[in-house]
Scaffold this active site. Structure first.
Site, mmCIF file in Angstrom:
data_model
loop_
_atom_site.group_PDB
_atom_site.id
_atom_site.type_symbol
_atom_site.label_atom_id
_atom_site.label_comp_id
_atom_site.label_asym_id
_atom_site.label_seq_id
_atom_site.Cartn_x
_atom_site.Cartn_y
_atom_site.Cartn_z
ATOM 1 C CD GLU A 199 -8.516 -3.725 -0.995
ATOM 2 O OE1 GLU A 199 -9.169 -3.896 0.060
ATOM 3 O OE2 GLU A 199 -7.485 -4.385 -1.270
ATOM 4 C CG ASP A 223 -1.686 -1.292 1.411
ATOM 5 O OD1 ASP A 223 -2.019 -1.927 0.400
ATOM 6 O OD2 ASP A 223 -1.926 -1.670 2.567
ATOM 7 C CG HIS A 254 -3.359 0.099 -1.779
ATOM 8 N ND1 HIS A 254 -4.416 -0.269 -0.984
ATOM 9 C CD2 HIS A 254 -3.044 1.360 -1.420
ATOM 10 C CE1 HIS A 254 -4.715 0.720 -0.161
ATOM 11 N NE2 HIS A 254 -3.900 1.732 -0.417
ATOM 12 N NE ARG A 302 0.393 -7.027 0.511
ATOM 13 C CZ ARG A 302 -0.664 -6.498 1.135
ATOM 14 N NH1 ARG A 302 -1.731 -6.132 0.427
ATOM 15 N NH2 ARG A 302 -0.641 -6.320 2.438
#
Length: 359
Positions: free
Chosen positions: A232, A58, A296, A326
């Protein structure tokens, strides 16, 4: 009177001897020091490679006063990295801005922090489970320091509509026509786990006013991989008078986590039908380049302001899911003839990429 040049050679020998001795003396330790050979300058790297860090889900970047500030999900705190060059993020110093365990605030699973500078102060929007209320909510911190890595962060509490205080994550801020709006991913009702994108106007950086308006729910097959179905990670992108929301679709546990796009085709972002959704994803996995579940994201300008860059996370290997593997990556993107962004395809890890212009 005779000149020296007119004298016989043998009479010149004393003069020549003195000259030779003088030269010998000057070249010795008592004379001038020979000029040293200059050391060539160290060449400046003109490229970088992805990933920027070994972990950083993110990712978010904001620029101010010649510096970039980077944040990502760590899980248990909120950390800011400060750097003058995004290509050197890996060596940037980091500062823990917020650790709820040290402040008496009961929170866990801190996700997706985003940093903004509004009205002379810094704000962080982040998602956390407050150990109550059926899970995650979006929270706000405030800091009056000129540098967000310094000063004191003050907890402004959760940002939510009092009558619809439901599960919510991934708060981001849209600024348009002198107003601010919070865009986030939330549940329609408490029992329904489907994640929907919502928008609400803000009266100040930590307060919502007016209705909660639905922007997008996962209706296409490419938004429904994994369970639950997900929209999202909304992020605002504005260019030449156009406003876009680039969001993440499908569950992060799948390799098919991808980016979708909403375009503001009306004038009022709160009006029904003001946003048009792309029927296909705009950024998807590339197994050959070791990019699984890219999503994201965030956006930033190059140092000289001439280039647009996207930063996003991806897994290097298949089936790595929603965890720490990630890692953040960045690459330049362009614009289509209709004014929409063209993100291309994820660049292969380890491939030299020219640094952002101005670095």
């Amino acid at each position: 009177m005779h000149s020296i040049s007119s004298r016989p050679l043998y009479r010149l020998l004393p003069f020549l001897l003195v000259a030779l001795l003088s030269c010998s003396k000057d070249s010795g330790s008592g004379g001038s020091t020979p000029t040293p050979t200059p050391t060539p300058p160290t060449p400046v790297a003109t490229t970088f490679t992805n990933p920027l860090l070994s972990s950083g889900p993110d990712p978010w970047v904001v620029q101010k006063d010649g510096f970039y500030y980077f944040m990502a999900t760590t899980g248990n705190n909120l950390t800011i990295r400060k750097t003058a060059k995004m290509s050197e993020l890996g060596t940037a110093p980091s500062t823990i801005a917020w650790n709820p365990a040290l402040t008496g605030v009961a929170q866990r699973d801190l996700w997706a922090p985003e940093l903004y500078f509004f009205d002379g102060k810094w704000y962080i929007y982040y998602s956390a489970d407050p150990l109550c209320c059926d899970g995650h909510r979006v929270h706000v911190l405030e800091n009056s320091s000129a540098d967000p890595t310094q000063g004191t962060w003050v907890n402004k509490g959760r940002i939510a509509n009092p009558s619809l205080d439901l599960w919510a994550i991934d708060g981001t801020v849209l600024e348009l026509n002198g107003k601010r709006y919070l865009v986030w991913s939330g549940h329609e009702t408490t029992p329904n786990p489907t994640q929907i994108l919502y928008i609400s106007e803000m009266s100040n950086p930590w307060t919502l006013t007016g209705p909660r308006v639905e922007l997008s729910r996962p209706t296409y097959a490419w938004e429904q991989n994994g369970s639950p179905a997900v929209n999202e990670g909304p992020e605002i992108l504005q260019h030449n008078g156009k406003t876009f929301i680039i969001y993440s679709a499908s569950h992060c546990s799948t390799d098919d986590y991808a980016l979708g796009q909403l375009t503001l085709t009306g004038t009022d972002p709160l009006a029904a039908g003001a946003w048009t959704k792309s029927t296909t994803p705009v950024f998807v996995k590339n197994p050959a380049n070791k990019a699984y579940g890219p999503g994201h994201n965030g956006f930033f300008k190059s140092k000289d302001g001439s280039q647009d860059w996207i930063i996003y996370h991806a897994n290097t290997n298949p089936n790595e899911g929603c965890g720490n593997p990630r890692n953040p990556r960045m690459q330049q993107f362009s614009w289509n003839a209709d004014g929409s962004p063209n993100f291309g395809t994820p660049v292969a890890i380890g491939t030299p990429i020219t640094r952002p212009a101005g670095e």
